[in-house]
Enzyme design. Sequence first.
Site, PDB file in Angstrom:
ATOM      1  N   SER A 103       0.815  -1.214   0.000  1.00 51.11           N
ATOM      2  CA  SER A 103       0.000   0.000   0.000  1.00 51.11           C
ATOM      3  C   SER A 103       0.848   1.262   0.000  1.00 51.11           C
ATOM      4  CB  SER A 103      -0.915   0.003   1.215  1.00 51.11           C
ATOM      5  OG  SER A 103      -1.808  -1.071   1.131  1.00 51.11           O
ATOM      6  N   HIS A 281      -6.772 -10.060   3.356  1.00 54.72           N
ATOM      7  CA  HIS A 281      -5.694 -10.751   4.095  1.00 54.72           C
ATOM      8  C   HIS A 281      -6.271 -11.863   4.976  1.00 54.72           C
ATOM      9  CE1 HIS A 281      -2.230  -8.352   2.974  1.00 54.72           C
ATOM     10  NE2 HIS A 281      -2.878  -7.231   3.232  1.00 54.72           N
ATOM     11  N   ASP A 319      -5.166   0.552  -4.460  1.00 51.07           N
ATOM     12  CA  ASP A 319      -3.712   0.470  -4.542  1.00 51.07           C
ATOM     13  C   ASP A 319      -3.256  -0.849  -5.161  1.00 51.07           C
ATOM     14  OD1 ASP A 319      -4.762  -0.839  -2.334  1.00 51.07           O
ATOM     15  OD2 ASP A 319      -3.405   0.076  -0.879  1.00 51.07           O
TER      16      ASP A 319
HETATM   17 MG    MG Z   1      -4.350   1.248   3.302  1.00 50.11          MG
HETATM   18 ZN    ZN Z   2      -2.608  -5.228   2.433  1.00 55.09          ZN
END
Ligand code: MG
Ligand code: ZN
Length: 391
Positions: A103, A281, A319
């Site tokens: 990120s 995640h 991102d």
């Molecule tokens: Mg972030």
């Molecule tokens: Zn991440």
Amino acid sequence: MLEFPKLVLYILVIKRDQMSKTYLPVLLALLFLTDSCSPSPRLGSGAPKSEKPFNIILLIGDGMGLAQISTSFLYNTKTSNFTRFKHIGLQQTIPTSHKVTDSAAAATAFSAGVKTYNGAIGVDPDTVPVPTILEMVAEKGWKTGVVATSSIVHATPASFYAHTALRQNYEEIARQLVYAPVDFFAGGGLQFFNRRQDGINYLDTLAKRGWVINTDKLKLRSPLDGKKYGFLLAPDGMPKMQQGRGTFLPKATEMALDQLANDRGGFFLMVEGSQIDWGGHANDARYIIEETLDFDNVIGEALDFAERDGNTLVIVTADHETGGFSLSASTVFGQADYGKITPSFSTGNHSATLIPVFAYGPGAELFQGIYENNEIFDKMVEALEMNVVNF
Ligand code: MG
Ligand code: ZN
């Protein structure tokens, strides 16, 4: 008011890739030291006072690839706000250090126009600070804001106002936020301001600098009072939607827009749906869905504002993608069941897929096509320049 010479801006935009370690400090010195000697028009400031200010709202869904975006169509009781965009592109996210971005590198690509290494916050591959879009417009006297559901010193928001070699330098990033040209912030991260290794309580410093800081609820002391507002509503990250975060993110966005637009100049606002990434995640589809639906409401707030205002550019992107998230037909006893979707994951990490970009408002057409993530910075700068030409 310091000037931002067009020549330097041009060099930063066009020559950035070729710029060496040697030249960058010189350019930065020029950028910050050159006073009113520039004969060229400033960003936005060539506008007659009656002209509407130009604004940029950048919305980042951390870890939000196409499958995550698709959940706002498949699991939504309302029409997805993504349907409101006509200008759509794709961006490549590869950083300088790896094949797959984190990120920090991706946010620095957006904020400062440089490809850099994973972990970099507002610095180039040589750890040299690079000016960000937020700092550039603030230099013109525009208002700026950052809002996130992570800690406000986490990589994505930090890359817009801080410069440090390592994303984990949370206390240093908090210190930099105190002195950054930011007018509104909301998110978590209280502990990095008031429970620090160095013993400094930066809440006191913020108060001394005229900020109104709230650590328990999202409420203005007196709406549109021209004060700088900071909301630090959790020690670190904000709660998940599933833990009752409620309407924090769309409400904070609405509040930021009200506060920042209450000015004759333009503004830049970055809002991050930070936890779409955390759902990825965790390989937790329900987490992703709830966070994406919340982010969809933020897009609604931004587009409603932009529709009313008429001179606001809204950009929505991510991102990177997280989880290798997939929305496949179910398999039952070895047979495909196309009547049912079973979300699945190929990794607990980030993935390298192309990432969609959605744009609305003046300059939106610039965001069509396929390009590198750092070109989003170039396109924002180009939109700002176009706005000067329009006056
Ligand atoms: Mg972030
Ligand atoms: Zn991440």
